[in-house]
Structure formats: C-alpha cells, structure tokens
Design an enzyme around this catalytic site. Structure first.
Site, PDB file in Angstrom:
ATOM      1  N   ASP A   1      -2.358  -0.036  -3.930  1.00 10.06           N
ATOM      2  CA  ASP A   1      -2.926  -1.343  -4.236  1.00 10.06           C
ATOM      3  C   ASP A   1      -1.802  -2.217  -4.809  1.00 10.06           C
ATOM      4  O   ASP A   1      -0.669  -1.762  -5.013  1.00 10.06           O
ATOM      5  CB  ASP A   1      -4.129  -1.223  -5.183  1.00 10.06           C
ATOM      6  CG  ASP A   1      -5.033  -2.449  -5.055  1.00 10.06           C
ATOM      7  OD1 ASP A   1      -4.595  -3.461  -4.484  1.00 10.06           O
ATOM      8  OD2 ASP A   1      -6.184  -2.396  -5.524  1.00 10.06           O
TER       9      ASP A   1
HETATM   10  C1  BGC Z   1      -7.029  -5.663  -4.826  1.00  9.44           C
HETATM   11  C2  BGC Z   1      -7.209  -5.141  -3.425  1.00  9.44           C
HETATM   12  C3  BGC Z   1      -6.627  -6.107  -2.428  1.00  9.44           C
HETATM   13  C4  BGC Z   1      -5.180  -6.361  -2.769  1.00  9.44           C
HETATM   14  C5  BGC Z   1      -4.472  -7.277  -1.791  1.00  9.44           C
HETATM   15  C6  BGC Z   1      -5.614  -6.131  -5.094  1.00  9.44           C
HETATM   16  O1  BGC Z   1      -5.543  -6.810  -6.295  1.00  9.44           O
HETATM   17  O2  BGC Z   1      -7.405  -4.669  -5.741  1.00  9.44           O
HETATM   18  O3  BGC Z   1      -8.568  -4.928  -3.177  1.00  9.44           O
HETATM   19  O4  BGC Z   1      -6.779  -5.600  -1.136  1.00  9.44           O
HETATM   20  O5  BGC Z   1      -5.110  -6.937  -4.064  1.00  9.44           O
HETATM   21  O6  BGC Z   1      -4.929  -8.553  -1.859  1.00  9.44           O
END
Ligand code: BGC
Length: 763
Positions: free
Chosen positions: A289
């Site tokens: 993530d």
């Molecule tokens: C979130 C994810 C997301 C990623 C990219 C993160 O902060 O937890 O769900 O896919 O950002 O945008």
C-alpha cells in the site's frame, strides 16, 4: 442411438477441455519464454526498477509523500508502473516517454483506484453490497473497466474486501460490510467484472484485491491501527473474501497497512508467502500500500534498508511510492540480505502481469482517444448508474405508507444534502467530477414532473463545526458553512414546511466523513442536523428522512422522529435521479443492509454472526448475563434488513430430509408471497447454525441468498441446496471440515426474522 450421441458429445467436450488446457499451457510456456529472454537482457537496476510504482501526484495523494523526478526515472528504466495519472492524453505521454527513452522499452503499467465506477461514479461499495445482486455488481465492475480502459488505465486497486464490523472505521464505506459469505460472493463478482474472460482485451483490466489482510479489524476503528486476532477467527471470518478473489483469478494483491501478529502485513512472510502463495496458490504479484514499506520503520521493525529487504523476502513484489526497494535493494543484495532469486521472482511476476495485459504486444493497447470519447460518461452508462443506484437503497422505516410519494401536492425538500453536488460521489471517487452529479432537488424535479410543487430550503449545515469542516474539506468543499445563521436557515425551512404536505429531509454525512483516514468516535448525524430534524418532526407533517452515509450510523433518535427513513449511501453521479426514482415509486426499494446498524456506539463492534457465550442474554436481561445495563443487545437494524413498499410473507421451510448422512445433499425450500400492493424484489436469505461443535460456532451464518422478483399477489418457492461443504469450518487446529450433529436451517428476509427447521446430519 441416444447413447452414441451422448458418447460423442462427451468425447467432443473432453477434447475441447483438453485443447483448452493445452492452450493455457502453451500460453504460459510462451509467456515464460518471453519473460526469460527479456530478463536475460536486464541489468540489476532495471530489474529493481520494475518493482517501483510511483505517482506524479496528480491524483489524490493519501500519504505525506509524492514521487519526485518521475520523468527521469521513467527514462532510466527505474519505474515499473504509475498511478494517479488520469486521462488518456497524460497516460499516452508517460508511456511514450518510457517507450522512446528507456533502454529496454518495457511498457509501464497504469493503475488507479477505480473503486466504484470510473468517471461514471456509481454508489460506494458498501451501497453496492446492499443490492445483494451479484449480476449488477459484476456488471458495474465490467462497466467501470470498459470506461477506465478507454481512458488508458489497465489496473485497478479494487475490490476492497476487508470485513468490517466497526462503523467507526471510515473505510467500511469501501467494502462489502461484515459478512464473509456475502463478501466472498462480491469479491468474486468484482474480479470477474474487471478482468472479464481475457486480460489482454483492451476493455478488461487487472484487478487488485486489498488490503491483505485484516485491515478492517483495526483496533477502536481507528484507521491504520493494529489488528490482532486468533487464526481461527482469521480463517473463518476475515480471510474468506480475499481467498475468493484469489480463487476467481485476481491478478494482483495489495498488502495492508496494519500489523498481523506483531509483524506488519507488508513484511509478513507467513501472510504473503506461506498463506497466499503456498496455501492458496496465488500466482500474480503483490504490491504494497501507499508507502507501507517505509511505514514499517514507524511500526518499529527496522530502518529503510531492513524493512525493504524484509518485505521482499516476505513476498512483496512492488513498492508503492516509498522507493525503499529502488534505493536499498542493491545494497541488500551485496550484503546478502536478499538474494538475486528474490529480486528475479518479483521482477518476473510484474513482467508476467504486463505480458498478460498484452502490453508487450502493444504498449498503447489501452490508449485510444476514439474509445475514450465514446465510452467515458456515455449516456447509456449514466443510465445504468442510475438504475444500479436505485437498487442499493435500504428502506428502514415506512409508517403510514408515506412512501412512495405522490406526484402531486407540495413537498418541502429540506436539508444540507438536498441540493448538493459535492457529496454525491462519495469517498474514493478519484476520477469523478462532483460537478457532473445530479443533486436530489434536480432529480425530484426531473422525476416528479410539473404537477409536484417542490420548495427547497437548506435548513442546516452538514456541521457547524468549523474545525471539523476544515478536516473534511481537504479535497475541496464538502461541508459548506452557510453565511446565514443556523436560526435563519431553520426559519426558512420551517416556512417551507408550512406550505407543504410532506417533508423530505436529506441529511447525513459529507462524502469525506467516511473513507480513508475518516474514522469517527461519534457515529450519529452531526448536531446541526439533529436540531433540524427535531424541529421538522415537531411540525407534525409526515417526515421522510433520506440518509446519505458511508457507514452504518446510530439512527436511534432519527428513527423515533421520522415517519419514513431510507438510507441511500453516497449514490454516485446519478444520485439525485435515482433517489427521486425510489421516492416517487418508479423503483420499489430492495436493498438489504450488509452491515448491522447499532442503536448506539457502545454496542460496537456489533455483528449478526456472533457467538452465544456461556451466559446469553435472556428476554428480561437479568443480572449476570452477557448484556448491558442501559441498552438491549439487539441492534437498531440487523444485518440483512430492508423493507419494500410492498410486503412479503414467508411460509414454513420444507426440507427434503431431516436426517441426512455423509455427503448427501438436501434441499430447503420456502414459499414467499408478495402480499402488498406493489411488485417488488426480495432477498431471501439462508442461515445455518451448527449447534454443537468441537469449537464454538456462531449463532447463525449466512450460507446462501437469492434475490427474487414478485408481482403483487404472486408466490414463488425458493430452494437452497445444502451439502456438507456448507457446514465446514476451521477448528482450533485449522483443520477445515464439518462435524456431524444438529444444525438449524433458517430462512428469512433478514438475519433476525427467520423460519427454522432442525436437521441431524450424520457422518
Ligand atoms: C489506500 C489504498 C489505495 C492507495 C493508492 C492508499 O492510501 O490505502 O486503498 O489503493 O492509497 O491510491
């Protein structure tokens, strides 16, 4: 003769199956050959470059870091993929930069959070799950893929399948609620919808199931917080939806921010390798993530080099934004902290994904201005979004048949969300434009027509708290604090009500009050709106509450004041039209809650599939029982609950056998009758209780459901086939099996209102 035909058919089918298996084998053989040859040409830096996913920051950055020097890194082959780049022109530009300048011309993969629709935003996932309609959900993912790929994307960070039982957690909005069975069906439907039957087609995209794992169980519902639970709970209650996505062939997995058993998920070898790859057979790649590799430093497991090496060794293939892989893996290889094979394996998995997407055949495969013009925000897609949204609303109360509204007379349309565009799309609508959404006022005029008189007044702010509003308004104004005083707004609203036959008040949460980093310690409607609702109810006019929300709210007070109440979530670009369709009865609501609505926050976490305890609460809540002094154990609205404008009656369950044995299958049937005045849909739900086990079992577990359509007066018999596979669970040794004994088979219209028969199943 018949027999011969049958034999020939069997032969042809088996030949076909063999040919298909051979095709798949030769496909993967070809892929291996291609990737082998490419990897032979790659330097170590280029291999590590493939593991790097960055964002130029034009999307919504969800961490404190955005990537720098993106252009040069692409030219130098230091980037495997980009996200947060929206629009076919920009994607083309970035791909061209890579293809024209990088030494080996390995195409970039372009990802994005296509969470609930692309530019044609549909209801938030929690809303979608309330439709309990797998065809619609699969179709919505299919539509999103067609639209997003037409705009250049080929990878979506969806579905989010984290089981969530705590509505304080804002990200409950992004998932399918509290139930592992429903969550698994939805996970499968969404993966199928995005990926279609062939990833290399230019209108399918790779799906990424997230957040692996257990992210929804963060302590106290506070985002990014620690999770900790037994493996029995994990396996039975939290892991099934991720597994369902893997079984459905999901191409990629995103690791979660939280720790599991004291080890951050992003660097957790048990999770990413032993479970995901070795036990479940996952063949795709794992992406971290947003900066979750770097965040392991804060978790307290080492410096950047240590946590990057630890993540790679654990089975992480791609590093999102943090660039720990890019900056430290070479050193770690030199120092023997990671192996060449570990780098090669990660690189290979990413190249394979690109191969499957057809990017090596044509790096511009997803880039077509013509398709973009045709598909993005097309009229047909908007129409489908409107229809879909109507299927997600949950009618919680409808006294005196106040709904549906008549298309005549005067309606006072009140509330801070009644004429609002900025909150209709809901959280995680990164590519949607709120200004293109339909507010409720416009929808009511469209659907009600000229014979309805609508008087609008805002009545109150979403919240009067300026500090709170500031936090909510980070991506633009969502809480617009009016220049007028609350008293002035209320007076205007009451004047409107004076002239009206019925009040429709559109209240609830701003879109950014749920979603990432939007946990709340108070899950009621903000005070400013409570005052408004109170005043409206005192007028004595019928009061319809339309509640927009990204989470289950504690609506006890509102429930006592409203005549009718309907939850519409954040319903997307067509919200206003869809809400009006339902309020005026063009569509009869059929949604059912996928997460329990508590009476108050003190009951949280609250979920239907809980255990009995040794002292289950009795009817009068006597002392020394598992209950509260100041509230019942039961929720305000249980899992699976939702009314219709019509009514349904359930007959008794008829069961094909009450004493089955071994692997026999039995059938449980029930006749459902539409006893009301409208045609409607009903979600018929099957629950099972395993009464005695070597491990304690939940009081009931959802094991099946069917959404049926019934004309007024019509009856249908719904049958569920039940086999021992439906009775299996993981015991304390993590053995997955069923145990003979007594089972309660329950069928009904929600988890709390069921018919029941007992079955004794022998081994
Ligand atoms: C979130 C994810 C997301 C990623 C990219 C993160 O902060 O937890 O769900 O896919 O950002 O945008």
């Amino acid at each position: 003769m018949k027999r011969n035909i049958l034999l020939i058919a069997v032969f042809v089918l088996s030949q076909f199956a063999t040919m298909q298996a051979q095709d798949a084998k030769s496909d993967s053989y070809r892929m291996k050959g291609y990737v082998d040859a490419l990897m032979k040409k790659m330097t170590l830096d280029e291999k590590i470059g493939q593991l790097n996913l960055i964002t130029p920051g034009s999307g919504i950055p969800t961490g404190s870091v955005v990537s720098t020097d993106v252009e040069n890194k692409i030219k130098q082959g230091k980037v495997g993929g980009l996200f947060g780049v929206i629009g076919v022109d920009k994607i083309k530009q970035a791909q061209k930069l890579c293809m024209d300048n990088s030494r080996l011309k390995i195409p970039l993969i372009f990802g994005s959070d296509v969470i609930h629709g692309y530019k044609t935003t549909v209801p938030i996932p929690l809303g979608l799950s309330a439709s309990w309609d797998m065809k619609l959900i699969e179709h919505s993912a299919r539509e999103a893929a067609i639209e997003a790929t037409a705009d250049g994307l080929c990878w979506t960070f969806s579905p989010m399948v984290d089981i969530a039982r705590d509505p304080r957690w804002g990200r409950i909005a992004e998932g399918a609620g509290e139930d592992p069975y429903l969550g698994s069906q939805i996970a499968k439907a969404m993966v199928k919808g995005y990926q279609g039957d062939d990833l290399s087609k230019n209108n399918t995209m790779m799906s990424c199931v997230k957040h692996f794992a257990l992210y929804g169980a963060s302590e106290a519902g506070r985002d990014y917080n620690t999770t900790d639970m037994s493996r029995v709970r994990m396996y039975n209650e939290y892991l099934p939806p991720y597994k369902a996505a893997v079984d459905a062939g999901v191409g990629s997995v995103m690791s979660s921010f939280n720790e599991i058993e004291g080890i951050p998920a992003t660097g957790n070898k048990w999770l990413l390798t032993d479970l995901l790859r070795n036990q479940w057979g996952f063949k795709g790649f794992v992406v971290s993530d947003y900066t979750s590799v770097n965040e392991m430093i804060n978790h307290g497991v080492g410096d950047l080099q240590t946590v990057s090496a630890m993540s790679l060794r654990a089975g992480l293939d791609m590093d999102m934004v943090g660039e720990g892989f890019l900056t430290t893996l070479k050193k770690s290889l030199r120092e023997g902290k990671v192996t060449q094979k570990q780098i090669d394996d990660a690189c290979r998995r990413i190249l394979e994904a690109k191969y499957k997407l057809g990017l090596f055949d044509d790096p511009y495969r997803y880039i077509s201005e013509e398709r973009m013009k045709q598909e993005v925000l097309s009229a047909a897609r908007r129409k489908a979004a409107r229809d879909l949204a109507a299927h997600t609303f949950v009618l919680l109360k409808n006294n005196n048949e106040t709904l549906p509204l008549k298309k005549s007379g005067t309606i006072a349309l009140i509330g801070p969300l009644a004429n609002d565009k900025s909150n209709m799309l809901g959280t995680w609508a990164v590519s949607g434009d709120p200004q293109m959404s339909i507010p409720v006022l416009e929808g009511m005029k469209n659907v009600g027509g000229s014979s309805v008189n609508i008087i609008y007044a805002k009545g109150a702010n979403i919240s009067d708290d300026t500090l709170f509003a500031k936090k909510i308004n980070v991506f633009g104004t969502r809480i617009d604090i009016d220049k007028r005083s609350p008293e002035e707004m209320l007076t205007e609203a009451l004047n409107a009500v004076n002239q009206a036959d019925v009040i429709v008040a559109v209240v609830g949460e701003a879109s950014e009050m749920s979603g990432e980093a939007s946990s709340r310690t108070d899950i009621t409607i903000p005070e400013s709106q409570k005052i408004l609702i109170n005043a409206l109810s005192k007028t004595g006019k019928p009061l319809v509450l339309v509640v927009m929300t990204g989470r289950p709210l504690a609506l006890t007070q509102e429930n006592s004041l409203a005549t009718s109440m309907i939850v519409t979530w954040h319903a997307g670009i067509e919200a206003g039209n869809a809400i009006a369709d339902v309020l005026f009865g063009n569509y009869n609501p059929s949604g059912k809650l996928s997460a329990t609505f508590p009476r108050n926050l003190g009951q949280v976490p609250i979920f239907y599939n809980h255990k009995n305890t040794g002292r289950p609460s009795g009817p009068n809540s006597p002392k020394f029982q598992s209950n509260y002094l100041d509230a019942p154990n039961t929720p305000l609205f249980p899992f699976g609950y939702g009314l219709s404008y019509t009514s349904f009656s359930y007959g008794d369950i008829s069961i094909s056998k009450t004493n089955p044995k071994g692997n026999e299958k039995i059938t449980a049937s029930i006749t459902v009758t539409n006893t009301g005045k409208y045609d409607g849909e009903e979600v018929v739900q099957l629950y099972i209780r395993d009464v005695v086990g070597t491990n304690t079992r939940p009081l009931k577990e959802l094991k099946g459901f069917q959404k049926i359509n019934l004309k007024t007066g019509e009856s249908k018999t719904v049958s569920f086939s039940i086999s021992p596979a439906d009775l299996k669970f993981y015991n304390h040794n993590l053995k997955y099996d069923w145990e003979p004994g007594e089972f309660h088979i329950m069928i009904g219209g929600n988890s709390d209102d069921v018919k029941m028969v007992k079955v004794n199943w022998a081994k």
